[in-house]
Design an enzyme around this catalytic site. Sequence first.
Site, PDB file in Angstrom:
ATOM      1  N   TYR A  70      86.307  89.655  23.216  1.00 49.09           N
ATOM      2  CA  TYR A  70      85.958  88.420  23.934  1.00 49.09           C
ATOM      3  C   TYR A  70      85.675  88.745  25.390  1.00 49.09           C
ATOM      4  O   TYR A  70      86.506  89.342  26.080  1.00 49.09           O
ATOM      5  CB  TYR A  70      87.088  87.395  23.843  1.00 49.09           C
ATOM      6  CG  TYR A  70      86.771  86.110  24.572  1.00 49.09           C
ATOM      7  CD1 TYR A  70      85.859  85.200  24.038  1.00 49.09           C
ATOM      8  CD2 TYR A  70      87.363  85.813  25.798  1.00 49.09           C
ATOM      9  CE1 TYR A  70      85.548  84.024  24.704  1.00 49.09           C
ATOM     10  CE2 TYR A  70      87.056  84.641  26.466  1.00 49.09           C
ATOM     11  CZ  TYR A  70      86.152  83.749  25.923  1.00 49.09           C
ATOM     12  OH  TYR A  70      85.838  82.585  26.591  1.00 49.09           O
ATOM     13  N   ASP A 126      86.065  96.069  29.775  1.00 47.38           N
ATOM     14  CA  ASP A 126      86.512  94.739  30.197  1.00 47.38           C
ATOM     15  C   ASP A 126      88.034  94.774  30.268  1.00 47.38           C
ATOM     16  O   ASP A 126      88.726  94.685  29.256  1.00 47.38           O
ATOM     17  CB  ASP A 126      86.026  93.685  29.207  1.00 47.38           C
ATOM     18  CG  ASP A 126      86.386  92.265  29.633  1.00 47.38           C
ATOM     19  OD1 ASP A 126      87.167  92.111  30.588  1.00 47.38           O
ATOM     20  OD2 ASP A 126      85.884  91.310  28.999  1.00 47.38           O
ATOM     21  N   LYS A 171      91.973  87.744  35.828  1.00 46.85           N
ATOM     22  CA  LYS A 171      93.368  87.382  35.581  1.00 46.85           C
ATOM     23  C   LYS A 171      94.277  87.746  36.760  1.00 46.85           C
ATOM     24  O   LYS A 171      94.289  87.052  37.755  1.00 46.85           O
ATOM     25  CB  LYS A 171      93.861  88.044  34.287  1.00 46.85           C
ATOM     26  CG  LYS A 171      93.023  87.741  33.042  1.00 46.85           C
ATOM     27  CD  LYS A 171      93.255  86.373  32.477  1.00 46.85           C
ATOM     28  CE  LYS A 171      92.600  86.201  31.122  1.00 46.85           C
ATOM     29  NZ  LYS A 171      92.684  84.854  30.572  1.00 46.85           N
TER      30      LYS A 171
END
Length: 448
Positions: free
Chosen positions: A155, A258, A285
């Site tokens: 994702y 990622d 994040k």
Amino acid sequence: MSKLSLETSVADFTATFAASAEMTRAGQELIPGGYSRNSFNFGPHAVFAAAGEGAHIVTVDGRRLLDLNNNFTVNVLGHNHPAISSALMEAIPSGISFGNPSPAEPRLAQILVDRIPSVQKVQFSCSATESCMSAIRIARAFTGKTKVAKFEGGYHGFSDLLHISSHTGPGDDGGTDADPRPIRDSGGIPQADLDNTVILTQNDAEGMERILGAHADEIAAVIVELQSGAGGLIVLDQEFVERLRATTRALGIVLIFDETISLRAGYHGLQGVYGVSPDLTVMGKIIGGGMPLGAVGGSKDVMSVLENGTVTISGTHHGHKLALLAGAACMTAMDEDAFATLNARALRVKTELNEWSSARDSPFTVYGRGFSHLAYGYLSRPGLAMRTHRDYWRNLDADKTQIISLELAIRGFFPVHRGEFSLSVPMTDDDISAYIATLKEIVLALED
């Protein structure tokens, strides 16, 4: 204790969080689904937060929960950490938002460059979704090629190009195990984006080399999570990552790691654990300290397309002062000791619960690499190793895993609804012991 069922757990959950259920219902009059982040569905409705302090949140229902969601792994320092709060409060009187860069930008950039060996230059955005989009544009400009390769179960945000084969099951349209095909994760994604996407299978080195080789003249980049998130926590083998690096380098394909979630794996990110350097790294994040922030960083060579006028990427709030200050405070507090403490507690959870399950020949499993973002679930048989996204869909008992998540919330622990959980620095050994004991209690009730 009577055996648990999904029906009874859903009913108990809604009764426990009745105010949240009502807020969801009322919100549906104004907001599709009742709230803007529809990935936050937890059973029949979301749980609305009223406050957070340290390792806990307090819901609008007056329930105090150990926060094992941590805004989907963002809040590695917990809630209201004094270093972050102080940085924000001290900065607000001098202005919140400018069209000018602030001194906070090079400060956080230096922290990231110092920590991540593959990153020599970095550019900020408002989210990791945006930075994934930026990384793809940079790779396309650098290589002159168009297609993007990604892994099933990886994702990388909700952009049209990347919201493909991420967290849904492969179904009838997803091709075979050896030759997966791209499928949409959402309506509204045009066929052109499917046509520009090449799908790979995690930990299938021969298949990866064959597929990339066949499309090498078209593929600008491979983007990959070293441990996937939304599509099930699948860990890539060391040898597989090394072969992926060698193959992309030989074929002139930009390799993008990622690390939106996995940057919390260690002081140098998860790539530091593997000892493998990509061409570009996406970060998010924890680098924002709870504020909206994303970044893409890489070698001077690849990032040069942003300086020579080839690529333009700009947003009103890119490099936002408050996000950068919060991020710098968070990353400074996350020193090597903090990472070591988190990872030791995560390893304790995984080891204790899996040894307990193994002794009982139970299919309940805690899985993931072992850093402070893990997952639990019921698998089709004890001791099963999930090595691909398809293993996750074929072997996870979704109903029992959902029951565990609902029951955890009812009993004072707040995980990610799909079975994931993340730890935070202010959690104590007693918190971890209580979490382990509660999971055992729920599993025993399920198996009664």
